[in-house]
Design a protein around this motif. Structure first.
Motif, PDB file in Angstrom:
ATOM      1  N   MET A   9       0.847  -1.166   0.000  1.00 31.47           N
ATOM      2  CA  MET A   9       0.000   0.000   0.000  1.00 31.47           C
ATOM      3  C   MET A   9       0.897   1.235   0.000  1.00 31.47           C
ATOM      4  O   MET A   9       1.862   1.323   0.752  1.00 31.47           O
ATOM      5  CB  MET A   9      -0.898  -0.025   1.241  1.00 31.47           C
ATOM      6  CG  MET A   9      -1.902   1.086   1.293  1.00 31.47           C
ATOM      7  SD  MET A   9      -3.233   0.836   2.499  1.00 31.47           S
ATOM      8  CE  MET A   9      -2.369   0.927   4.036  1.00 31.47           C
ATOM      9  N   ASN A  10       0.559   2.192  -0.847  1.00 30.30           N
ATOM     10  CA  ASN A  10       1.294   3.448  -0.960  1.00 30.30           C
ATOM     11  C   ASN A  10       0.590   4.536  -0.172  1.00 30.30           C
ATOM     12  O   ASN A  10      -0.636   4.632  -0.189  1.00 30.30           O
ATOM     13  CB  ASN A  10       1.384   3.887  -2.421  1.00 30.30           C
ATOM     14  CG  ASN A  10       2.102   2.877  -3.280  1.00 30.30           C
ATOM     15  OD1 ASN A  10       3.013   2.202  -2.828  1.00 30.30           O
ATOM     16  ND2 ASN A  10       1.691   2.761  -4.516  1.00 30.30           N
ATOM     17  N   ILE A  11       1.371   5.381   0.475  1.00 28.92           N
ATOM     18  CA  ILE A  11       0.824   6.483   1.273  1.00 28.92           C
ATOM     19  C   ILE A  11       1.560   7.762   0.910  1.00 28.92           C
ATOM     20  O   ILE A  11       2.793   7.778   0.805  1.00 28.92           O
ATOM     21  CB  ILE A  11       0.953   6.185   2.782  1.00 28.92           C
ATOM     22  CG1 ILE A  11       0.117   4.946   3.129  1.00 28.92           C
ATOM     23  CG2 ILE A  11       0.522   7.393   3.612  1.00 28.92           C
ATOM     24  CD1 ILE A  11       0.228   4.492   4.564  1.00 28.92           C
ATOM     25  N   LEU A  12       0.787   8.845   0.736  1.00 28.78           N
ATOM     26  CA  LEU A  12       1.332  10.171   0.475  1.00 28.78           C
ATOM     27  C   LEU A  12       0.985  11.055   1.663  1.00 28.78           C
ATOM     28  O   LEU A  12      -0.184  11.306   1.945  1.00 28.78           O
ATOM     29  CB  LEU A  12       0.736  10.743  -0.819  1.00 28.78           C
ATOM     30  CG  LEU A  12       1.268  12.095  -1.274  1.00 28.78           C
ATOM     31  CD1 LEU A  12       2.766  12.014  -1.573  1.00 28.78           C
ATOM     32  CD2 LEU A  12       0.500  12.562  -2.506  1.00 28.78           C
ATOM     33  N   VAL A  13       1.998  11.510   2.396  1.00 29.28           N
ATOM     34  CA  VAL A  13       1.820  12.325   3.598  1.00 29.28           C
ATOM     35  C   VAL A  13       1.783  13.793   3.197  1.00 29.28           C
ATOM     36  O   VAL A  13       2.726  14.295   2.578  1.00 29.28           O
ATOM     37  CB  VAL A  13       2.952  12.071   4.616  1.00 29.28           C
ATOM     38  CG1 VAL A  13       2.798  12.973   5.833  1.00 29.28           C
ATOM     39  CG2 VAL A  13       2.977  10.601   5.038  1.00 29.28           C
ATOM     40  N   ASP A  14       0.705  14.479   3.556  1.00 33.10           N
ATOM     41  CA  ASP A  14       0.552  15.894   3.245  1.00 33.10           C
ATOM     42  C   ASP A  14       1.441  16.732   4.162  1.00 33.10           C
ATOM     43  O   ASP A  14       1.851  16.296   5.241  1.00 33.10           O
ATOM     44  CB  ASP A  14      -0.921  16.293   3.406  1.00 33.10           C
ATOM     45  CG  ASP A  14      -1.304  17.533   2.614  1.00 33.10           C
ATOM     46  OD1 ASP A  14      -0.454  18.087   1.889  1.00 33.10           O
ATOM     47  OD2 ASP A  14      -2.481  17.956   2.720  1.00 33.10           O
ATOM     48  N   GLU A  15       1.684  17.981   3.743  1.00 37.70           N
ATOM     49  CA  GLU A  15       2.615  18.847   4.462  1.00 37.70           C
ATOM     50  C   GLU A  15       2.100  19.343   5.801  1.00 37.70           C
ATOM     51  O   GLU A  15       2.856  19.931   6.573  1.00 37.70           O
ATOM     52  CB  GLU A  15       2.998  20.042   3.586  1.00 37.70           C
ATOM     53  CG  GLU A  15       1.852  20.970   3.261  1.00 37.70           C
ATOM     54  CD  GLU A  15       2.252  22.021   2.236  1.00 37.70           C
ATOM     55  OE1 GLU A  15       3.449  22.339   2.114  1.00 37.70           O
ATOM     56  OE2 GLU A  15       1.349  22.524   1.557  1.00 37.70           O
TER      57      GLU A  15
END
Length: 123
Positions: free
Chosen positions: A1-7
């Motif tokens: 699973m891929n995760i993109l962490v917001d700023e």
């Protein structure tokens, strides 16, 4: 699973998620710092990554890219929550939930619970 962490989440979060075995990117590390939500969404769509954010705008499914099916984890904790507490709540969610319960869903993490509602069907 891929995760993109917001700023808007702690810098210390992405390495902790990576330790769990997830593929994770922080928007600040890939040239998306200060970029519009549409750019973050485009990157998440291209990488099939769940967006991890405190930005309520991402919870509106009507604004999602038509090809985005990964889902959003919305962190709805008090603004004065220490980074260690925020990180612990997210790590707790990722270790206690199955990937299928998060994929294609809008999951809201609150002080005492995390709720998921299915938003998009996965191919």
């Amino acid at each position: 699973m891929n995760i993109l962490v917001d700023e808007n989440l702690p810098r210390s979060l992405a390495p902790q998620i990576a330790e769990l075995g997830f593929t994770v990117q922080d928007v600040r590390d890939i040239g998306l710092r200060g970029q519009p939500d549409t750019e973050v969404m485009a990157t998440a769509t291209a990488t099939d990554a769940i967006i991890l954010t405190k930005d309520r705008g991402f919870t509106n499914v009507k604004t999602w890219d038509e090809n985005f099916t990964a889902g959003v984890i919305f962190i709805n904790l008090p603004d004065d929550s220490p980074a260690s507490f925020v990180n612990a709540k997210i790590i707790e969610l990722l270790t206690q939930r199955t990937a299928t319960s998060l994929l294609g869903a809008v999951t809201t993490v609150e002080l005492r619970r995390a709720l998921s509602r299915q938003a998009r069907r996965r191919p």
